[in-house]
Design a protein around this motif. Structure first.
Motif, PDB file in Angstrom:
ATOM      1  N   LEU A  13      12.098  52.973  31.181  1.00 27.84           N
ATOM      2  CA  LEU A  13      11.498  54.224  30.705  1.00 27.84           C
ATOM      3  C   LEU A  13      10.365  53.924  29.721  1.00 27.84           C
ATOM      4  CD1 LEU A  13      11.415  57.316  30.591  1.00 27.84           C
ATOM      5  CD2 LEU A  13      13.039  57.197  28.703  1.00 27.84           C
ATOM      6  N   GLN A  14      10.594  52.944  28.870  1.00 28.09           N
ATOM      7  CA  GLN A  14       9.566  52.535  27.924  1.00 28.09           C
ATOM      8  C   GLN A  14       8.299  52.104  28.667  1.00 28.09           C
ATOM      9  OE1 GLN A  14      12.048  50.331  25.159  1.00 28.09           O
ATOM     10  NE2 GLN A  14      10.185  49.528  24.270  1.00 28.09           N
ATOM     11  N   ASP A  15       8.501  51.304  29.700  1.00 25.80           N
ATOM     12  CA  ASP A  15       7.380  50.796  30.482  1.00 25.80           C
ATOM     13  C   ASP A  15       6.646  51.951  31.180  1.00 25.80           C
ATOM     14  OD1 ASP A  15       5.809  48.930  31.978  1.00 25.80           O
ATOM     15  OD2 ASP A  15       7.101  49.412  33.689  1.00 25.80           O
ATOM     16  N   LEU A  57      10.520  57.229  37.884  1.00 25.99           N
ATOM     17  CA  LEU A  57      11.657  57.687  37.071  1.00 25.99           C
ATOM     18  C   LEU A  57      12.722  58.317  37.973  1.00 25.99           C
ATOM     19  CD1 LEU A  57      12.989  58.074  34.357  1.00 25.99           C
ATOM     20  CD2 LEU A  57      11.537  60.060  33.941  1.00 25.99           C
ATOM     21  N   ARG A  58      12.265  59.037  38.980  1.00 26.59           N
ATOM     22  CA  ARG A  58      13.208  59.601  39.962  1.00 26.59           C
ATOM     23  C   ARG A  58      14.006  58.467  40.615  1.00 26.59           C
ATOM     24  NH1 ARG A  58      14.511  63.454  43.911  1.00 26.59           N
ATOM     25  NH2 ARG A  58      13.843  63.015  46.040  1.00 26.59           N
ATOM     26  N   GLY A  59      13.316  57.382  40.937  1.00 25.53           N
ATOM     27  CA  GLY A  59      14.001  56.223  41.514  1.00 25.53           C
ATOM     28  C   GLY A  59      15.022  55.641  40.544  1.00 25.53           C
ATOM     29  N   GLN A 109      12.899  66.382  34.989  1.00 25.64           N
ATOM     30  CA  GLN A 109      12.096  67.520  34.513  1.00 25.64           C
ATOM     31  C   GLN A 109      11.704  67.370  33.044  1.00 25.64           C
ATOM     32  OE1 GLN A 109      11.001  69.514  36.643  1.00 25.64           O
ATOM     33  NE2 GLN A 109      12.438  69.527  38.342  1.00 25.64           N
ATOM     34  N   ALA A 110      12.532  66.704  32.257  1.00 25.06           N
ATOM     35  CA  ALA A 110      12.201  66.495  30.838  1.00 25.06           C
ATOM     36  C   ALA A 110      12.935  65.254  30.358  1.00 25.06           C
ATOM     37  CB  ALA A 110      12.610  67.700  29.993  1.00 25.06           C
ATOM     38  N   VAL A 111      12.320  64.559  29.416  1.00 23.37           N
ATOM     39  CA  VAL A 111      12.991  63.432  28.762  1.00 23.37           C
ATOM     40  C   VAL A 111      13.070  63.758  27.274  1.00 23.37           C
ATOM     41  CG1 VAL A 111      12.918  60.973  28.210  1.00 23.37           C
ATOM     42  CG2 VAL A 111      12.106  61.757  30.443  1.00 23.37           C
ATOM     43  N   PRO A 144       4.892  62.162  28.837  1.00 22.16           N
ATOM     44  CA  PRO A 144       3.915  61.493  29.706  1.00 22.16           C
ATOM     45  C   PRO A 144       4.457  60.952  31.028  1.00 22.16           C
ATOM     46  CG  PRO A 144       3.469  60.954  27.427  1.00 22.16           C
ATOM     47  CD  PRO A 144       4.753  61.743  27.434  1.00 22.16           C
ATOM     48  N   PRO A 145       5.612  60.278  31.075  1.00 19.78           N
ATOM     49  CA  PRO A 145       6.016  59.731  32.383  1.00 19.78           C
ATOM     50  C   PRO A 145       6.307  60.807  33.423  1.00 19.78           C
ATOM     51  CG  PRO A 145       7.729  59.358  30.725  1.00 19.78           C
ATOM     52  CD  PRO A 145       6.526  59.894  29.998  1.00 19.78           C
ATOM     53  N   LEU A 146       6.483  62.050  32.984  1.00 24.15           N
ATOM     54  CA  LEU A 146       6.726  63.135  33.939  1.00 24.15           C
ATOM     55  C   LEU A 146       5.438  63.820  34.357  1.00 24.15           C
ATOM     56  CD1 LEU A 146       9.721  64.572  31.967  1.00 24.15           C
ATOM     57  CD2 LEU A 146       9.836  63.331  34.106  1.00 24.15           C
ATOM     58  N   GLU A 147       4.362  63.532  33.650  1.00 23.15           N
ATOM     59  CA  GLU A 147       3.098  64.231  33.912  1.00 23.15           C
ATOM     60  C   GLU A 147       2.180  63.435  34.833  1.00 23.15           C
ATOM     61  OE1 GLU A 147       3.098  66.547  29.585  1.00 23.15           O
ATOM     62  OE2 GLU A 147       1.938  64.702  29.845  1.00 23.15           O
TER      63      GLU A 147
END
Ligand code: FMN
Length: 339
Positions: A169-171, A294-296, A305-307, A283-286
């Motif tokens: 997630l950080q990456d 992230l889905r993977g 949808q949100a982190v 950001p990773p969702l946008e």
């Protein structure tokens, strides 16, 4: 609260309409755009999306706009319940109008549960708290409570516990951040809402935040720096080790986004009740590629949808501005065509 309006006399007794609209207006939204129009109509609060407050570069599909409106719907629903009335929620009530996102009708009398009362009381206390956070203090019981709250709203709260998932997630966050920062359209959209000199009742004025994201090599959070001290350039303390929760749904269409928005607000209010601080990692969702990854990471069956970053709350945070939810358009907000 600046919202006026009389307490209306329904067949079952008065409904404090201003309290319902005021609760809706306290929902969180990306860049504090408050992308809704709330109005009382025929015994219900209607929540309409406000296209002129959309974020075409940050949120091209209006997914985050619907999350924010779902959060506003959850607040209104809880405020109706806190007034001892049944709350009937209808999502996307008009197939002809995709911007009419939901309606909450105040029904017959029914006393609120103690949990509903606590969640409603937390609406004005909830804040996005961008402090460094320690997530270890969140007990397994509270984690389970948060998971169940999401399930009640047709969503899933997935805690990222493993070192590998957390590093991934950080990456993804760092990569998404780099993509966004390289895009001048994104940057100008950001500058329009964040760090402006004037307070128009929306956005995040410079008195509250810095314009640049915290130069935090670790999380690359778009957290606009520490709210309590906008000039504090120190790197975050080594203890920044939040619990990380991905809020996810099985589908990824407007209805699912509205469910996720209600789940988001339910989680945030429950966290507030349990003494936790929360902030977002959007950001990773946008960015489409990082969202797919992230889905993977979640196993491929859920749509993130949100982190949220969660930890034990340690400080008071000022509330960003709010506009009158039904009021006139403030200066600087464009009118956009339809969806
Ligand atoms: C969908 C969504 C995404 C958000 N993303 C971020 C983010 O990436 N970084 C951040 O610092 N805040 C983020 N926020 C928080 C908003 O900036 C915040 O809700 C708004 O400024 C209002 O402040 P409040 O939540 O304290 O009422 C997000 C909020 C929502 C609803």
């Amino acid at each position: 609260m600046t919202i006026g309006g009389p307490a209306l006399e329904g067949t079952l007794g008065p409904v404090d309409v201003a309290a319902l609209l005021g609760a809706g207006a306290l929902a969180p939204s990306s860049y504090n755009t408050q992308p809704w129009r709330l109005r009382w109509h025929e015994g219900a609060v209607e929540v309409h999306g406000a296209p002129e407050r959309a974020l075409p570069a940050t949120d091209p599909g209006n997914r985050e706009l619907r999350l924010a409106c779902g959060a506003a719907l959850a607040n209104v629903r809880l405020a109706v319940r806190a007034q001892g009335r049944r709350a009937h929620v209808r999502l996307l009530p008009d197939p002809e109008d995709p911007w009419f996102l939901g309606r909450v009708t105040a029904g017959g009398s029914l006393a609120a549960t103690s949990m509903e009362t606590s969640l409603a009381a937390a609406i004005p206390r909830r804040r996005t708290d961008r402090a460094t956070l320690a997530g270890q203090g969140i007990s397994p019981r509270v984690r389970e409570e948060l998971r169940r709250a999401a399930q009640r709203e047709h969503s899933w709260a997935v805690f990222l516990e493993g070192t590998r998932e957390r590093r991934s997630l950080q990456d993804l966050t760092a990569r998404a951040h780099a993509v966004q920062q390289a895009d001048p359209v994104f940057r100008s959209e950001w500058a329009r809402w964040v760090g402006g000199a004037e307070d128009h009742g929306t956005g995040l004025p410079s008195g509250l935040v810095r314009r640049e994201p915290r130069p935090d090599g670790r999380w690359r959070l778009r957290d606009f720096g520490a709210l309590a001290d906008p000039d504090d350039d120190r790197p975050p303390a080594a203890v920044d080790d939040p619990a990380l929760v991905v809020l996810a749904t099985t589908l990824d269409q407007p209805l699912a986004h509205l469910h996720a928005g209600q789940a988001l607000q339910h989680l945030l209010l429950l966290a507030t009740v349990r003494g936790l601080a929360a902030s977002f990692v959007a950001p990773p969702l946008e960015v489409a590629e990082t969202r797919a990854e992230l889905r993977g990471l979640l196993g491929g069956a859920l749509w993130p949808q949100a982190v949220l970053r969660l930890g034990v709350r340690q400080r008071a945070v000022p509330r960003p501005p709010r506009r009158d939810p039904g009021g006139p358009r403030e200066p600087g907000v464009r009118a956009d065509p339809g969806p």
